[in-house]
Design a protein around this motif. Structure first.
Motif, PDB file in Angstrom:
ATOM      1  N   ASN A  56      10.907   7.670   2.512  1.00  0.00           N
ATOM      2  CA  ASN A  56       9.553   7.735   3.053  1.00  0.00           C
ATOM      3  C   ASN A  56       8.779   6.422   2.845  1.00  0.00           C
ATOM      4  O   ASN A  56       7.588   6.443   2.535  1.00  0.00           O
ATOM      5  N   VAL A  57       9.483   5.298   3.008  1.00  0.00           N
ATOM      6  CA  VAL A  57       8.843   3.988   2.895  1.00  0.00           C
ATOM      7  C   VAL A  57       8.190   3.677   4.233  1.00  0.00           C
ATOM      8  O   VAL A  57       8.858   3.631   5.264  1.00  0.00           O
ATOM      9  N   ARG A  58       6.892   3.485   4.222  1.00  0.00           N
ATOM     10  CA  ARG A  58       6.154   3.190   5.450  1.00  0.00           C
ATOM     11  C   ARG A  58       6.162   1.693   5.740  1.00  0.00           C
ATOM     12  O   ARG A  58       6.394   0.878   4.853  1.00  0.00           O
ATOM     13  N   HIS A  59       5.866   1.367   7.000  1.00  0.00           N
ATOM     14  CA  HIS A  59       5.862  -0.024   7.440  1.00  0.00           C
ATOM     15  C   HIS A  59       4.787  -0.826   6.717  1.00  0.00           C
ATOM     16  O   HIS A  59       3.688  -0.345   6.494  1.00  0.00           O
ATOM     17  N   ARG A  60       5.144  -2.067   6.370  1.00  0.00           N
ATOM     18  CA  ARG A  60       4.268  -3.018   5.680  1.00  0.00           C
ATOM     19  C   ARG A  60       3.848  -2.542   4.293  1.00  0.00           C
ATOM     20  O   ARG A  60       2.745  -2.823   3.839  1.00  0.00           O
ATOM     21  N   THR A  61       4.741  -1.817   3.639  1.00  0.00           N
ATOM     22  CA  THR A  61       4.452  -1.390   2.265  1.00  0.00           C
ATOM     23  C   THR A  61       5.437  -2.082   1.330  1.00  0.00           C
ATOM     24  O   THR A  61       5.288  -3.266   1.054  1.00  0.00           O
ATOM     25  N   GLU A  94      -4.404  -7.368  11.813  1.00  0.00           N
ATOM     26  CA  GLU A  94      -5.510  -6.445  11.543  1.00  0.00           C
ATOM     27  C   GLU A  94      -5.163  -5.412  10.472  1.00  0.00           C
ATOM     28  O   GLU A  94      -5.994  -5.060   9.643  1.00  0.00           O
ATOM     29  N   GLN A  95      -3.916  -4.926  10.477  1.00  0.00           N
ATOM     30  CA  GLN A  95      -3.518  -3.895   9.518  1.00  0.00           C
ATOM     31  C   GLN A  95      -3.279  -4.453   8.115  1.00  0.00           C
ATOM     32  O   GLN A  95      -3.329  -3.716   7.145  1.00  0.00           O
ATOM     33  N   GLY A  96      -2.983  -5.740   7.999  1.00  0.00           N
ATOM     34  CA  GLY A  96      -2.686  -6.313   6.693  1.00  0.00           C
ATOM     35  C   GLY A  96      -1.402  -5.742   6.120  1.00  0.00           C
ATOM     36  O   GLY A  96      -0.618  -5.111   6.822  1.00  0.00           O
ATOM     37  N   ALA A 126      -3.816  -0.324  -1.832  1.00  0.00           N
ATOM     38  CA  ALA A 126      -4.720  -1.257  -1.148  1.00  0.00           C
ATOM     39  C   ALA A 126      -3.966  -2.170  -0.191  1.00  0.00           C
ATOM     40  O   ALA A 126      -2.926  -2.719  -0.523  1.00  0.00           O
ATOM     41  N   ARG A 127      -4.517  -2.299   1.005  1.00  0.00           N
ATOM     42  CA  ARG A 127      -3.975  -3.239   1.992  1.00  0.00           C
ATOM     43  C   ARG A 127      -4.749  -4.548   1.880  1.00  0.00           C
ATOM     44  O   ARG A 127      -5.949  -4.544   1.668  1.00  0.00           O
ATOM     45  N   VAL A 128      -4.027  -5.643   2.066  1.00  0.00           N
ATOM     46  CA  VAL A 128      -4.638  -6.962   1.990  1.00  0.00           C
ATOM     47  C   VAL A 128      -4.518  -7.619   3.357  1.00  0.00           C
ATOM     48  O   VAL A 128      -3.454  -7.567   3.986  1.00  0.00           O
ATOM     49  N   ARG A 129      -5.596  -8.217   3.819  1.00  0.00           N
ATOM     50  CA  ARG A 129      -5.551  -9.043   5.031  1.00  0.00           C
ATOM     51  C   ARG A 129      -6.473 -10.228   4.804  1.00  0.00           C
ATOM     52  O   ARG A 129      -7.413 -10.159   4.013  1.00  0.00           O
ATOM     53  N   LEU A 130      -6.187 -11.314   5.497  1.00  0.00           N
ATOM     54  CA  LEU A 130      -6.930 -12.547   5.260  1.00  0.00           C
ATOM     55  C   LEU A 130      -8.096 -12.761   6.214  1.00  0.00           C
ATOM     56  O   LEU A 130      -8.971 -13.562   5.921  1.00  0.00           O
ATOM     57  N   LEU A 131      -8.079 -12.092   7.345  1.00  0.00           N
ATOM     58  CA  LEU A 131      -9.124 -12.293   8.346  1.00  0.00           C
ATOM     59  C   LEU A 131      -9.892 -11.006   8.603  1.00  0.00           C
ATOM     60  O   LEU A 131      -9.326  -9.914   8.519  1.00  0.00           O
ATOM     61  N   PRO A 132     -11.176 -11.100   8.942  1.00  0.00           N
ATOM     62  CA  PRO A 132     -11.898  -9.899   9.352  1.00  0.00           C
ATOM     63  C   PRO A 132     -11.292  -9.369  10.651  1.00  0.00           C
ATOM     64  O   PRO A 132     -10.653 -10.115  11.406  1.00  0.00           O
ATOM     65  N   LYS A 133     -11.479  -8.090  10.910  1.00  0.00           N
ATOM     66  CA  LYS A 133     -10.840  -7.442  12.068  1.00  0.00           C
ATOM     67  C   LYS A 133     -11.093  -8.171  13.378  1.00  0.00           C
ATOM     68  O   LYS A 133     -10.199  -8.286  14.209  1.00  0.00           O
ATOM     69  N   PHE A 134     -12.296  -8.685  13.586  1.00  0.00           N
ATOM     70  CA  PHE A 134     -12.605  -9.306  14.874  1.00  0.00           C
ATOM     71  C   PHE A 134     -11.877 -10.644  15.063  1.00  0.00           C
ATOM     72  O   PHE A 134     -11.757 -11.126  16.186  1.00  0.00           O
TER      73      PHE A 134
END
Length: 168
Positions: free
Chosen positions: A68-73, A114-116, A125-133
């Protein structure tokens, strides 16, 4: 990001390692390193059902699905990268560096999505470097531009390393 973008990032990572090691691009070892970079770049997407890596490495993908490993985890996390660093130690120093650099390129550029990513998995916690827009959506025009920029760097690095003789 799409597989072809991750492959381009893996190629650039491999080229950077070859340049850092002072190697020549005109050797079988370099050719193997570049191929390894192109394959290791998209490898983290083995956790995404239907991806090229999931199809190529079906047993691994099936095991991740059973767990049950989800994508980008897990496959995009620091813990997994550190594990790969240890497991890939038997490779030659060049191939080890290329494999890790190319694999690292994957979560790095996914941080612009966008999903990080779950960089600190097993924390949620998901990490992303840019704001969604400003984020780069998978398959978008901005991703295509980013991929072409990577490919331009991928052409420039070996050409600049070779150099050209002066004509005058």
């Amino acid at each position: 990001m799409l597989q072809k973008t991750h492959s381009a990032a893996g190629l650039v990572a491999a080229e950077l390692v070859i340049v850092y090691h002072g190697g020549s691009f005109w050797s079988w070892e370099a050719a193997g390193a570049l191929l390894l970079g192109c394959l290791a770049g998209p490898l983290a997407d083995v956790d995404k059902q239907g991806s090229t890596m999931a199809k190529l490495l079906f047993p691994v993908s099936a095991l991740l699905r059973l767990l049950n490993v989800r994508h980008r985890t897990m496959t995009h996390s620091i813990v997994f990268i550190l594990t790969l660093m240890v497991l890939s130690l038997p490779l030659s120093p060049l191939y080890h560096a290329v494999f890790i650099a190319a694999y690292l390129s994957h979560p790095l550029i996914d941080l612009f999505n966008e999903q990080g990513v779950h960089l600190f998995w097993p924390l949620k916690a998901r990490v992303r470097l840019l704001p969604k827009f400003l984020a780069v959506d998978t398959g978008s025009t901005s991703e295509t531009v980013f991929r072409w920029m990577l490919l331009a760097v991928g052409i420039w690095l070996p050409v600049s390393a070779i150099g050209f003789p002066r004509l005058f």
